[in-house]
Design an enzyme around this catalytic site. Structure first.
Site, short mmCIF file in Angstrom:
data_model
loop_
_atom_site.label_atom_id
_atom_site.label_comp_id
_atom_site.label_asym_id
_atom_site.label_seq_id
_atom_site.Cartn_x
_atom_site.Cartn_y
_atom_site.Cartn_z
N ASP A 28 78.63 29.35 84.80
CA ASP A 28 78.02 28.37 83.87
C ASP A 28 78.86 28.03 82.63
O ASP A 28 78.31 27.89 81.52
CB ASP A 28 76.64 28.88 83.40
N LYS A 133 73.00 26.01 90.69
CA LYS A 133 71.88 26.96 90.77
C LYS A 133 70.75 26.50 89.85
O LYS A 133 70.99 26.10 88.71
CB LYS A 133 72.36 28.37 90.41
N CYS A 166 72.57 34.64 82.28
CA CYS A 166 73.01 34.31 83.65
C CYS A 166 74.04 35.28 84.19
O CYS A 166 74.09 35.52 85.41
CB CYS A 166 73.50 32.86 83.69
C1 C5J Z 1 72.90 30.85 81.00
C2 C5J Z 1 71.01 30.30 79.63
N1 C5J Z 1 73.87 30.28 81.70
N2 C5J Z 1 71.33 31.16 78.67
N3 C5J Z 1 71.82 30.08 80.68
O1 C5J Z 1 72.99 32.00 80.61
O2 C5J Z 1 69.98 29.67 79.56
#
Ligand code: C5J
Length: 233
Positions: A28, A133, A166
């Site tokens: 991400d 995802k 994540c």
């Molecule tokens: C991730 C989030 N990628 N913190 N998303 O950690 O909402």
């Protein structure tokens, strides 16, 4: 196909992997989480806490690519019609602006919008799978497990953001599916320094209950000794 075993200095003990059975999994690294003016900053977060991970990720990615080893990227996001967005996720936080609403870089966390895309510094090559995802974990409602099984991969070097959300969720999901995860601490980031620290502690505690923790320098030092032929596909 066989390859040399690489030994990385790590906690709680040395992490070993064969490159052809390992992947670099980058979680991400999206514009909305990392860029000034994006959704993360709009919520009041200090994006510099995440941006410090960009350079170490670039160094690790460059070496991984130069060796022809597997690289996989993920992006958190949803379909434009929001049919894969659980109502609970839509309303969580009671924010004025939530997933699917117009944000500073297009609709927030919607596939195809500028803010949903990966930052240019770590942009995927066309041959590198990108896993879209809908959840926090990269295994939930995706084909990541099938891809890893088809490639014969059992070891994952997991980087990206955010450490306690994540990255941690993905490491835990991977652990339950039989993968060994190594997390380089300078390549993962949290908006909250305490969560960064505890997120890493939780992975390596109790003899590595979810995996191993190291850093990019120690991984790159271990890779310097490695000189197997680049993998051909
Ligand atoms: C991730 C989030 N990628 N913190 N998303 O950690 O909402």
């Amino acid at each position: 196909m066989t390859s040399a075993i690489i030994s990385v200095d790590a906690e709680p003990y040395t992490y070993e992997f064969e490159p052809y059975h390992a992947a670099l999994l980058i979680i991400d690294m999206q514009r909305d989480f990392l860029e000034p003016g994006g959704f993360g900053e709009m919520l009041g977060n200090d994006v510099s806490q995440l941006r410090r991970t960009i350079e170490p990720n670039q160094r690790l990615l460059a070496v991984w690519r130069s060796k022809g080893w597997t690289v996989i990227h993920t992006r958190e996001g949803h379909r434009p019609d929001l049919t894969d967005l659980p109502p609970a996720k839509k309303v969580r936080g009671r924010g004025k602006t939530t997933i699917g609403d117009p944000g500073p870089m297009g609709r927030i966390l919607i596939r195809g919008e500028p803010g949903h895309d990966i930052i240019p510094e770590l942009y995927p090559l066309s041959k590198e799978p990108v896993i879209d995802k809908p959840g926090k974990g990269a295994f939930f409602a995706t084909d990541l497990h099938a891809i890893l099984q088809n490639l014969g991969i059992q070891k994952l070097v997991v980087t990206g953001v955010t450490t306690e959300v994540c990255v941690n969720t993905t490491v835990r999901e991977a652990n339950d599916r039989g993968y060994d995860c190594l997390v380089p601490e300078d390549c993962v980031g949290s908006y909250f320094p305490k969560f960064q620290e505890m997120g890493l502690q939780m992975i390596k505690a109790q003899g590595g209950i979810f995996g191993w923790v190291s850093d990019s320098e120690r991984i790159l030092a271990a890779l310097e000794e490695e000189n197997s032929e680049p993998r051909k596909r």
